[in-house]
Design a protein around this motif. Structure first.
Motif, PDB file in Angstrom:
ATOM      1  N   GLY A  51       0.857  -1.180   0.000  1.00  0.00           N
ATOM      2  CA  GLY A  51       0.000   0.000   0.000  1.00  0.00           C
ATOM      3  C   GLY A  51       0.890   1.226   0.000  1.00  0.00           C
ATOM      4  O   GLY A  51       2.117   1.130   0.063  1.00  0.00           O
ATOM      5  N   SER A  52       0.274   2.380  -0.080  1.00  0.00           N
ATOM      6  CA  SER A  52       1.052   3.616  -0.165  1.00  0.00           C
ATOM      7  C   SER A  52       0.992   4.401   1.140  1.00  0.00           C
ATOM      8  O   SER A  52      -0.060   4.894   1.532  1.00  0.00           O
ATOM      9  N   HIS A  53       2.122   4.465   1.816  1.00  0.00           N
ATOM     10  CA  HIS A  53       2.349   5.439   2.880  1.00  0.00           C
ATOM     11  C   HIS A  53       3.820   5.804   2.811  1.00  0.00           C
ATOM     12  O   HIS A  53       4.608   5.132   2.103  1.00  0.00           O
ATOM     13  N   PRO A  54       4.256   6.874   3.468  1.00  0.00           N
ATOM     14  CA  PRO A  54       5.612   7.396   3.229  1.00  0.00           C
ATOM     15  C   PRO A  54       6.740   6.376   3.361  1.00  0.00           C
ATOM     16  O   PRO A  54       7.671   6.378   2.557  1.00  0.00           O
ATOM     17  N   SER A  55       6.668   5.502   4.348  1.00  0.00           N
ATOM     18  CA  SER A  55       7.756   4.537   4.539  1.00  0.00           C
ATOM     19  C   SER A  55       7.879   3.601   3.346  1.00  0.00           C
ATOM     20  O   SER A  55       8.981   3.371   2.818  1.00  0.00           O
ATOM     21  N   TYR A 258       5.415   7.571  20.047  1.00  0.00           N
ATOM     22  CA  TYR A 258       6.761   7.392  19.499  1.00  0.00           C
ATOM     23  C   TYR A 258       6.649   6.583  18.206  1.00  0.00           C
ATOM     24  O   TYR A 258       5.996   5.533  18.167  1.00  0.00           O
ATOM     25  N   GLY A 259       7.288   7.076  17.153  1.00  0.00           N
ATOM     26  CA  GLY A 259       7.217   6.397  15.863  1.00  0.00           C
ATOM     27  C   GLY A 259       8.309   5.368  15.691  1.00  0.00           C
ATOM     28  O   GLY A 259       9.203   5.211  16.535  1.00  0.00           O
ATOM     29  N   SER A 260       8.253   4.657  14.569  1.00  0.00           N
ATOM     30  CA  SER A 260       9.281   3.663  14.261  1.00  0.00           C
ATOM     31  C   SER A 260      10.247   4.150  13.193  1.00  0.00           C
ATOM     32  O   SER A 260      11.241   3.479  12.909  1.00  0.00           O
ATOM     33  N   GLU A 261       9.971   5.314  12.585  1.00  0.00           N
ATOM     34  CA  GLU A 261      10.896   5.877  11.603  1.00  0.00           C
ATOM     35  C   GLU A 261      10.566   7.349  11.368  1.00  0.00           C
ATOM     36  O   GLU A 261       9.572   7.862  11.867  1.00  0.00           O
ATOM     37  N   ALA A 271       9.131  11.225  18.618  1.00  0.00           N
ATOM     38  CA  ALA A 271      10.530  10.838  18.402  1.00  0.00           C
ATOM     39  C   ALA A 271      10.603   9.391  17.918  1.00  0.00           C
ATOM     40  O   ALA A 271       9.611   8.649  17.961  1.00  0.00           O
ATOM     41  N   SER A 272      11.802   9.013  17.478  1.00  0.00           N
ATOM     42  CA  SER A 272      12.011   7.646  17.019  1.00  0.00           C
ATOM     43  C   SER A 272      13.492   7.363  16.870  1.00  0.00           C
ATOM     44  O   SER A 272      14.294   8.277  16.656  1.00  0.00           O
ATOM     45  N   ILE A 273      13.856   6.097  16.998  1.00  0.00           N
ATOM     46  CA  ILE A 273      15.145   5.617  16.501  1.00  0.00           C
ATOM     47  C   ILE A 273      14.835   5.103  15.102  1.00  0.00           C
ATOM     48  O   ILE A 273      14.211   4.061  14.925  1.00  0.00           O
ATOM     49  N   SER A 274      15.242   5.863  14.103  1.00  0.00           N
ATOM     50  CA  SER A 274      14.739   5.654  12.749  1.00  0.00           C
ATOM     51  C   SER A 274      15.786   5.045  11.817  1.00  0.00           C
ATOM     52  O   SER A 274      16.974   5.356  11.903  1.00  0.00           O
ATOM     53  N   ILE A 275      15.315   4.193  10.917  1.00  0.00           N
ATOM     54  CA  ILE A 275      16.152   3.751   9.812  1.00  0.00           C
ATOM     55  C   ILE A 275      15.727   4.516   8.565  1.00  0.00           C
ATOM     56  O   ILE A 275      14.625   5.059   8.497  1.00  0.00           O
TER      57      ILE A 275
END
Length: 344
Positions: A51-55, A258-261, A271-275
């Motif tokens: 599907g389409s989302h930014p990640s 808190y996000g994942s990216e 915030a996030s620790i993002s890849i």
């Protein structure tokens, strides 16, 4: 004497015919080998995006960049199709690509990868997945060190140790962390178990709320937000594609998410620790190119990005009265306005 001459002539003729046959056979064999080894003039590459989302869009951007920078760039036709967050649609797309004997299928996100893997079991089409957090739990590979006969790819597995440390630094008094997850998403179930183990060791309770689909999210998010000090997101596509709903309910309850990216932080998580999903896509393309060059997917390790980057949304931090903690001075800083400006 005359009879001897006749026999000699017959023997000479027979030897000539035999040698001619040997020459013809050797020539045919040489042609076959050169034909097998010859490089193809064109390649059809399928891309199934759940599907389409930014990640996930960033994953495709990285794959496309990687392919365009490769030696196959001028020979590739890409057929990119969107599953619209529906596994049945992904199944149909994958079966169609497999039936047409595509040279390679890239599958972005776990449901798309599962569809592609199932559809290609009786074909020669290899599958290279992207952004599958736990490909072992999803049944796509035997281990993180070894693929299957026609399947391998990259994982966006989260550094949950670092994520938990970030949450504790931002909210030193945190006691309960909420998790909204899709019960049918193998990656989310696996990540939840890991987070529960890590949190228990830190004296923190995990309050989880499972959902089956998008329709369940508003009520589940409302209920969850009322019980916790904050909410932590995984790379759960169902939840991420409905992030605005989760943020609305969490903000109303006065708890940060808190996000994942980084894209989730851009869109309102604190915030996030993002890849970097573009980099992950490029790594996925590299694996696909290796397979096109003859590499065996079963002998490759699953690709990962080793380090995450701390990213914080300063607007959301101000909203919750949270200051940047010690040790995170070099975190990437974004604002909610960044997303609004980029959308324009």
């Amino acid at each position: 004497m005359k009879m001897k001459k006749i026999l000699a002539a017959a023997l000479t003729a027979a030897m000539a015919l035999t040698c001619a046959g040997c020459s013809s056979s050797a020539s045919d064999s040489s042609d076959d080998v050169s034909g097998d080894a010859a490089e193809k003039d064109s390649y059809t590459i399928g891309v199934i995006q759940y599907g389409s989302h930014p990640s996930l869009d960033n994953c495709y951007a990285g794959i496309e960049q990687g392919l365009n920078a490769s030696e196959f760039a001028d020979k590739i036709t890409i057929d990119r199709q969107d599953g619209n967050f529906d596994s049945a649609t992904c199944d149909t797309i994958a079966k169609n690509m497999a039936s047409k004997n595509y040279d390679l299928i890239f599958a972005i996100a776990t449901p798309a990868a599962v569809s592609a893997y199932a559809a290609t079991q009786n074909s020669q089409t290899p599958v290279i997945f992207c952004a599958v957090s736990d490909p072992v739990a999803a049944g796509l590979v035997e281990s993180m060190d070894k693929g299957t006969k026609n399947c391998n790819g990259t994982s966006d597995i989260l550094d949950l140790d670092a994520q938990l440390a970030l949450i504790q630094a931002m909210q030193p008094d945190v006691k309960t962390i909420g998790v909204l997850y899709t019960t049918s998403e193998a990656n989310s179930v696996s990540q939840l178990a890991t987070l529960e183990e890590l949190a228990a060791a830190a004296g923190i309770t995990i309050e989880s709320q499972g959902v089956q689909g998008a329709a369940d999210i508003p009520q589940a998010a409302t209920t969850l937000a009322s019980k916790v000090d904050c909410i932590n997101n995984f790379t759960d596509n169902n939840v991420v594609s409905n992030l605005s709903v989760l943020l609305e309910k969490a903000n109303a309850a006065g708890v940060p998410v808190y996000g994942s990216e980084v894209e989730q932080v851009n869109n309102g998580c604190i915030a996030s620790i993002s890849i970097d999903y573009v980099v992950l896509g490029e790594k996925t393309a590299e694996m696909g190119i290796a397979v096109l060059n003859g590499a065996d997917p079963s002998e490759m390790a699953v690709g990962t990005i080793s380090e995450g980057t701390p990213v914080v949304n300063t607007d959301v931090m101000a909203q919750f009265g949270i200051e940047l903690p010690e040790g995170y001075e070099n975190a990437e800083k974004v604002t909610t306005a960044t997303t609004e400006e980029s959308a324009e």
